[in-house]
Write a protein that holds these residues in place. Structure first.
Motif, PDB file in Angstrom:
ATOM      1  N   GLN A  33       0.833  -1.206   0.000  1.00 16.85           N
ATOM      2  CA  GLN A  33       0.000   0.000   0.000  1.00 16.85           C
ATOM      3  C   GLN A  33       0.871   1.262   0.000  1.00 16.85           C
ATOM      4  O   GLN A  33       0.556   2.244  -0.690  1.00 16.85           O
ATOM      5  N   GLN A  34       1.961   1.240   0.741  1.00 15.84           N
ATOM      6  CA  GLN A  34       2.865   2.377   0.750  1.00 15.84           C
ATOM      7  C   GLN A  34       3.437   2.643  -0.641  1.00 15.84           C
ATOM      8  O   GLN A  34       3.464   3.794  -1.100  1.00 15.84           O
ATOM      9  N   HIS A  35       3.902   1.598  -1.302  1.00 12.91           N
ATOM     10  CA  HIS A  35       4.521   1.764  -2.609  1.00 12.91           C
ATOM     11  C   HIS A  35       3.517   2.246  -3.652  1.00 12.91           C
ATOM     12  O   HIS A  35       3.843   3.080  -4.504  1.00 12.91           O
ATOM     13  N   ILE A  36       2.289   1.745  -3.581  1.00 12.72           N
ATOM     14  CA  ILE A  36       1.285   2.173  -4.553  1.00 12.72           C
ATOM     15  C   ILE A  36       0.834   3.600  -4.274  1.00 12.72           C
ATOM     16  O   ILE A  36       0.620   4.393  -5.207  1.00 12.72           O
ATOM     17  N   LYS A  94      -3.303   1.230 -14.872  1.00 14.92           N
ATOM     18  CA  LYS A  94      -2.514   0.969 -16.072  1.00 14.92           C
ATOM     19  C   LYS A  94      -1.276   1.847 -16.114  1.00 14.92           C
ATOM     20  O   LYS A  94      -0.177   1.392 -16.454  1.00 14.92           O
ATOM     21  N   ALA A  95      -1.437   3.117 -15.761  1.00 16.28           N
ATOM     22  CA  ALA A  95      -0.299   4.047 -15.770  1.00 16.28           C
ATOM     23  C   ALA A  95       0.758   3.607 -14.774  1.00 16.28           C
ATOM     24  O   ALA A  95       1.966   3.700 -15.048  1.00 16.28           O
ATOM     25  N   LEU A  96       0.341   3.130 -13.613  1.00 22.98           N
ATOM     26  CA  LEU A  96       1.309   2.703 -12.607  1.00 22.98           C
ATOM     27  C   LEU A  96       2.042   1.439 -13.050  1.00 22.98           C
ATOM     28  O   LEU A  96       3.239   1.292 -12.777  1.00 22.98           O
ATOM     29  N   VAL A  97       1.339   0.524 -13.728  1.00 21.08           N
ATOM     30  CA  VAL A  97       1.989  -0.677 -14.233  1.00 21.08           C
ATOM     31  C   VAL A  97       3.058  -0.315 -15.261  1.00 21.08           C
ATOM     32  O   VAL A  97       4.171  -0.871 -15.269  1.00 21.08           O
ATOM     33  N   ARG A 110      -5.454  -1.922  -8.708  1.00 20.93           N
ATOM     34  CA  ARG A 110      -6.807  -1.357  -8.587  1.00 20.93           C
ATOM     35  C   ARG A 110      -7.409  -1.665  -7.225  1.00 20.93           C
ATOM     36  O   ARG A 110      -8.040  -0.813  -6.593  1.00 20.93           O
ATOM     37  N   ASN A 111      -7.218  -2.892  -6.751  1.00 23.17           N
ATOM     38  CA  ASN A 111      -7.755  -3.268  -5.440  1.00 23.17           C
ATOM     39  C   ASN A 111      -7.128  -2.440  -4.327  1.00 23.17           C
ATOM     40  O   ASN A 111      -7.816  -1.967  -3.417  1.00 23.17           O
ATOM     41  N   VAL A 112      -5.792  -2.254  -4.394  1.00 17.87           N
ATOM     42  CA  VAL A 112      -5.102  -1.475  -3.359  1.00 17.87           C
ATOM     43  C   VAL A 112      -5.540  -0.019  -3.419  1.00 17.87           C
ATOM     44  O   VAL A 112      -5.773   0.619  -2.376  1.00 17.87           O
ATOM     45  N   MET A 113      -5.691   0.508  -4.633  1.00 18.06           N
ATOM     46  CA  MET A 113      -6.146   1.900  -4.752  1.00 18.06           C
ATOM     47  C   MET A 113      -7.544   2.062  -4.179  1.00 18.06           C
ATOM     48  O   MET A 113      -7.867   3.101  -3.572  1.00 18.06           O
ATOM     49  N   GLY A 114      -8.372   1.035  -4.324  1.00 19.58           N
ATOM     50  CA  GLY A 114      -9.694   1.083  -3.716  1.00 19.58           C
ATOM     51  C   GLY A 114      -9.617   1.138  -2.200  1.00 19.58           C
ATOM     52  O   GLY A 114     -10.375   1.865  -1.545  1.00 19.58           O
ATOM     53  N   VAL A 115      -8.696   0.360  -1.619  1.00 19.96           N
ATOM     54  CA  VAL A 115      -8.508   0.385  -0.161  1.00 19.96           C
ATOM     55  C   VAL A 115      -8.014   1.759   0.282  1.00 19.96           C
ATOM     56  O   VAL A 115      -8.473   2.310   1.295  1.00 19.96           O
TER      57      VAL A 115
END
Length: 369
Positions: free
Chosen positions: A9-12, A30-33, A46-51
């Motif tokens: 979560q920190q890295h994202i 997609k941009a982060l990948v 996407r799941n982590v960004m949702g959290v």
């Protein structure tokens, strides 16, 4: 802000903030990948960004858009994610050295007046940070207390008179709101008490700077003087603020035109309120950047970072204000700051402000031996 994030979560969050700072566009998985080696799939991101969104650290400006950092997300980023332990251990130190070299190369303060030095430093600060730079002229903290006197004007009203080492006189009239019993006391008795308190304070405070007086621990006064101590604490603090109150020329502002081209300042009304604050209400801004709360150490300087709604002044509640003080010895005499959108390069801005404050502290010792 106490938010516990996993390493992923920190890295994202770190990557999301960095990408948004660089592009000013909502960030998708997609941009982060494509741009960052996070070692996870687009679905996982996407799941982590949702959290992170549920935690209040990210939000979606539109239902179909990517996500952008909230003020809380930026706060986590500043407090936890730009530390050397997470990414690029030498970046902040390198930035600080670059700023110091730029200041030394372009500002030869041995041959300049103090005002010229500060004007030059403000321009360099704006150029290097890409923000509005704010540098206050040095305050009169070198004024020392020569004499203090408490004088009874009438029942319940006392005047505090302060004479500095430059023989400047300042006074403050205060109402003590006496009780009925105190009102009936003999005026001569009160005069004697005030003289005793005056003598006591002169013996303890003579030779101290006005700024020191505003920050004294008045609880150390003897118990019999506690009532006067509270009155004096408020009076001296107010008198000191009045003595140090800035004029319209005491904050040097540079870099306005460049910052206002940022997409965050596309609304004319918002631009007008910021310019009005910078030009017409500098006393409010001065108190904010000079009378700082407890800041955190960054390098040799203490730097305060106020993000968005953390700013108490309404015109800049969508901005970030980063500030530090420059000093004469251990006494702060002025402030260095940058003001920009919350979407700014925090690492660079913090390094620029800290290095500029250190440089001006060194220069000010030259102008005020």
């Amino acid at each position: 802000m106490e938010v516990q994030l996993t390493n992923r979560q920190q890295h994202i969050l770190w990557a999301t903030v960095r990408h948004y700072i660089a592009t000013a566009e909502p960030v998708g998985s997609k941009a982060l990948v494509e741009e960052y080696d996070l070692g996870v799939s687009s679905a996982t991101i996407r799941n982590v960004m949702g959290v992170l969104e549920k935690s209040g650290l990210l939000y979606q400006p539109h239902a179909s858009a990517g996500r952008i950092p909230s003020d809380s997300g930026y706060r986590i980023y500043v407090d936890q994610l730009i530390t050397p332990s997470l990414r690029d251990p030498t970046r902040t130190e390198t930035l600080g050295r670059e700023v110091e070299v730029a200041l030394q190369k372009r500002l030869q303060w041995e041959d300049w007046s103090l005002e010229t030095l500060l004007q030059g430093a403000a321009q360099i600060l704006a150029t290097l940070s890409g923000c509005i730079s704010l540098i206050t002229m040095p305050q009169t903290t070198t004024a020392l207390l020569r004499h203090l006197q408490l004088v009874q004007i009438e029942a319940g009203r006392i005047m505090l008179i302060v004479v500095t080492n430059g023989y400047e006189t300042h006074s403050k009239l205060m109402d003590l709101s006496p009780t009925p019993e105190e009102t009936e006391r003999d005026s001569e008795v009160i005069d004697r008490e005030l003289q005793i308190v005056s003598n006591f304070l002169n013996s303890h405070l003579r030779g101290r700077s006005l700024l020191e007086l505003a920050n004294l621990n008045w609880s150390e006064l003897d118990q019999e003087f506690q009532r006067y101590g509270e009155f004096l604490k408020n009076s001296v603090a107010e008198l000191t603020r009045r003595t140090l109150a800035p004029t319209a020329t005491q904050i040097m502002v540079r870099g306005v035109s460049e910052v206002l081209r940022q997409p965050e300042f596309s609304q004319l009304q918002q631009v007008q309120t910021i310019i009005h604050l910078l030009e017409e209400e500098q006393d409010q801004l001065w108190r904010l950047i000079f009378e700082e709360p407890e800041p955190e150490d960054v390098g040799k300087s203490k730097v305060t970072v106020r993000i968005g709604a953390e700013n108490p002044l309404e015109p800049i509640r969508t901005c970030t204000l980063i500030s530090s003080t420059y000093r004469r010895g251990s006494i702060p005499v002025g402030s260095v700051g940058v003001l920009g959108p919350t979407r700014l390069d925090y690492e660079s801005a913090i390094a620029v402000v800290a290095s500029a404050a250190d440089y001006l502290s060194e220069a000010f010792s030259y102008f005020n031996p």
